[in-house]
Design a protein around this motif. Structure first.
Motif, PDB file in Angstrom:
ATOM      1  N   SER A  16       2.411   8.253   2.427  1.00  0.00           N
ATOM      2  CA  SER A  16       3.002   7.123   1.727  1.00  0.00           C
ATOM      3  C   SER A  16       3.937   6.388   2.675  1.00  0.00           C
ATOM      4  CB  SER A  16       3.781   6.733   0.676  1.00  0.00           C
ATOM      5  OG  SER A  16       2.442   7.385  -0.959  1.00  0.00           O
ATOM      6  N   GLY A  17       4.201   6.973   3.415  1.00  0.00           N
ATOM      7  CA  GLY A  17       5.367   7.373   4.499  1.00  0.00           C
ATOM      8  C   GLY A  17       4.564   5.942   5.876  1.00  0.00           C
ATOM      9  N   PHE A  18       3.799   6.513   5.937  1.00  0.00           N
ATOM     10  CA  PHE A  18       2.366   6.094   6.801  1.00  0.00           C
ATOM     11  C   PHE A  18       2.335   5.003   6.798  1.00  0.00           C
ATOM     12  CE2 PHE A  18      -1.550   5.815   8.165  1.00  0.00           C
ATOM     13  CZ  PHE A  18      -1.673   5.933   9.509  1.00  0.00           C
ATOM     14  N   LEU A  19       1.835   4.899   5.065  1.00  0.00           N
ATOM     15  CA  LEU A  19       0.967   3.696   4.741  1.00  0.00           C
ATOM     16  C   LEU A  19       2.229   1.727   5.026  1.00  0.00           C
ATOM     17  CD1 LEU A  19      -1.357   3.989   2.337  1.00  0.00           C
ATOM     18  CD2 LEU A  19      -1.715   3.560   4.367  1.00  0.00           C
ATOM     19  N   ALA A  20       3.413   2.623   4.132  1.00  0.00           N
ATOM     20  CA  ALA A  20       4.037   1.928   4.389  1.00  0.00           C
ATOM     21  C   ALA A  20       5.330   1.037   5.594  1.00  0.00           C
ATOM     22  CB  ALA A  20       5.976   2.525   3.319  1.00  0.00           C
ATOM     23  N   LYS A  21       4.649   1.690   6.707  1.00  0.00           N
ATOM     24  CA  LYS A  21       4.603   1.306   7.797  1.00  0.00           C
ATOM     25  C   LYS A  21       4.794   0.093   8.640  1.00  0.00           C
ATOM     26  CE  LYS A  21       6.875   5.343   9.542  1.00  0.00           C
ATOM     27  NZ  LYS A  21       7.023   6.565  10.981  1.00  0.00           N
ATOM     28  N   ALA A  41       1.031  -1.377  -0.151  1.00  0.00           N
ATOM     29  CA  ALA A  41       0.593  -0.293  -0.264  1.00  0.00           C
ATOM     30  C   ALA A  41       0.762   1.157   0.049  1.00  0.00           C
ATOM     31  CB  ALA A  41      -0.919   0.414   1.295  1.00  0.00           C
ATOM     32  N   GLY A  42       1.756   1.440   1.287  1.00  0.00           N
ATOM     33  CA  GLY A  42       2.811   3.037   0.638  1.00  0.00           C
ATOM     34  C   GLY A  42       3.352   2.633  -0.046  1.00  0.00           C
ATOM     35  N   ILE A  43       3.613   1.427  -0.939  1.00  0.00           N
ATOM     36  CA  ILE A  43       4.894   2.199  -2.018  1.00  0.00           C
ATOM     37  C   ILE A  43       3.391   2.331  -3.658  1.00  0.00           C
ATOM     38  CG2 ILE A  43       7.136   0.294  -1.437  1.00  0.00           C
ATOM     39  CD1 ILE A  43       5.751  -1.842  -3.286  1.00  0.00           C
TER      40      ILE A  43
END
Length: 416
Positions: free
Chosen positions: A195-200, A140-142
């Motif tokens: 994206s940084g939030f989702l990527a974690k 999801a993040g990427i």
């Protein structure tokens, strides 16, 4: 106040087109049938309806010609490996610790130099997947990083949507591209944060994703030669008054890219590949033109203006609002920007809104809810990282936030 078709007819035609698209009827046929039914229901009669549809399609021809020739650049960047080389270089230079920013910037730049947004995402996807596996980042993040970067690049690119908007308002393509640079940067920043939030939240299994086999990519200077040539040619008009039409600049950049990367012998194959990539959007624009013709000559624009007046909202709000609604209805940035620009350009100009500002606001607005499930972008981007529909649906609010950011920034710039 003169119009040929009723608002109800235009809206019914639009709804029919949307339903048919959702039912997986080809979007061009869906739009044509929607226009036909909407025109007849709207009171125009069969002959008037067909004539209006034909006129609407004819109004798209200048845009279609430029889009068809732009396929040479897109094909060259993809087939020579230039697009992948640009993406790979950006990711390597920024490093794995800045992976999300690298993915977003890579997609933004590739889209901004003339590669279509869905192809930009597909191009970067193998690199993004590899990074996701190594850095334990979620799909999801990427994917949001790529989509958001693509949205940012799309509003400053010589892509079909930009060409259609500039044609409708009769403004310079380069000027429109430059107008949305600041909104694009804001969209990029929001993309990186979200994206940084989702990527974690990484819990994805990349085993089935598969990575692209290594290619013999050109060096960076060769990779950027074509896009750089296009930028220089398009910049001649505002810089020195020499006007080079995109119809010339875009394919010339593609030819330069093919030659500089040592692929002259593949020129025919690469240009045919590029044409295959733009035929779909060209046909879509013709279908869009038929519906745009009905909407443009209906009472819809007057009723929307009346509604804005009742709500005590300024006329310029019509620009971003129409871009948002039409792109959402068609699930396409190109179709949404085209219909909104074709329909409301005259009204906005008469209201005193400068053409360049109106086009920029419509264009930015068309990126808010353009990636809904009844469009191809939704499925193409989800498939690029092997994401199922349920997972892909969850990204829509985040994508809308990115598009809304650039839209708000575009409106603020107009007001300033």
């Amino acid at each position: 106040m003169e119009y040929t078709f009723s608002t109800a007819g235009a809206l019914i035609g639009l709804v029919i087109a949307i339903i048919l698209i959702i039912k997986k009827i080809h979007p061009a046929y869906s739009l044509i049938l929607g226009a036909l039914v909407g025109g007849i229901i709207g009171g125009g009669g069969l002959v008037t309806t067909v004539n209006t549809m034909v006129s609407g399609a004819q109004s798209m021809m200048s845009s279609v010609l430029r889009i068809m020739t732009s396929g040479i650049l897109a094909g060259a960047l993809i087939k020579t490996g230039s697009a992948e080389k640009i993406a790979d270089t950006i990711v390597v230079k920024l490093g794995q610790k800045r992976a999300i920013a690298a993915i977003s910037i890579a997609t933004m730049i590739i889209c901004a130099v003339g590669v279509f947004v869905d192809i930009s995402v597909i191009t970067v996807a193998p690199i993004a997947i590899a990074i996701g596996k190594k850095a334990n980042l979620s799909k999801a993040g990427i994917l949001l990083a790529m989509i958001g970067g693509g949205k940012a690049g799309n509003i400053i690119s010589p892509n079909p949507n930009t060409i259609a908007a500039s044609e409708a308002f009769g403004i310079d393509l380069t000027a429109l591209m430059m107008k949305n640079i600041v909104p694009a940067l804001f969209a990029l920043i929001v993309t990186i944060l979200l994206s940084g939030f989702l990527a974690k939240k990484a819990s994805d299994n990349y085993e089935s994703s598969g990575e692209a086999a290594p290619k013999n990519l050109p060096n960076l200077m060769a990779a950027i030669a074509g896009p750089l040539a296009v930028i220089i040619l398009l910049a001649l008009r505002p810089v020195s008054g020499i006007s080079i039409d995109p119809l010339i600049a875009l394919p010339l950049g593609g030819i330069i890219s093919i030659i500089v990367t040592g692929n002259a012998k593949n020129t025919i194959a690469y240009t045919e590949f590029g044409l295959s990539k733009v035929i779909g959007v060209s046909i879509l624009l013709i279908g869009t033109g038929t519906l745009a013709g009905i909407i443009k000559t209906s009472a819809l624009q007057y009723d929307m203006i009346t509604l804005l007046e009742i709500m005590n909202m300024p006329a310029f709000i019509l620009a971003p609002l129409s871009g948002i609604l039409m792109a959402g209805a068609t699930a396409s940035t190109t179709a949404g920007a085209t219909i909104a620009s074709q329909t409301f350009s005259g009204t906005l100009l008469e209201a005193g809104v400068p053409g360049i500002s109106a086009a920029a606001m419509i264009h930015a607005g068309a990126t808010v809810i353009d990636s809904l499930p009844h469009g191809s972008f939704f499925h193409a981007t989800g498939g690029s990282v092997f994401m199922n529909i349920k997972e892909r649906m969850k990204l829509i609010p985040y994508e809308a936030a990115v598009g809304l950011t650039s839209t708000i920034a575009s409106v603020i710039i107009y007001l300033i």
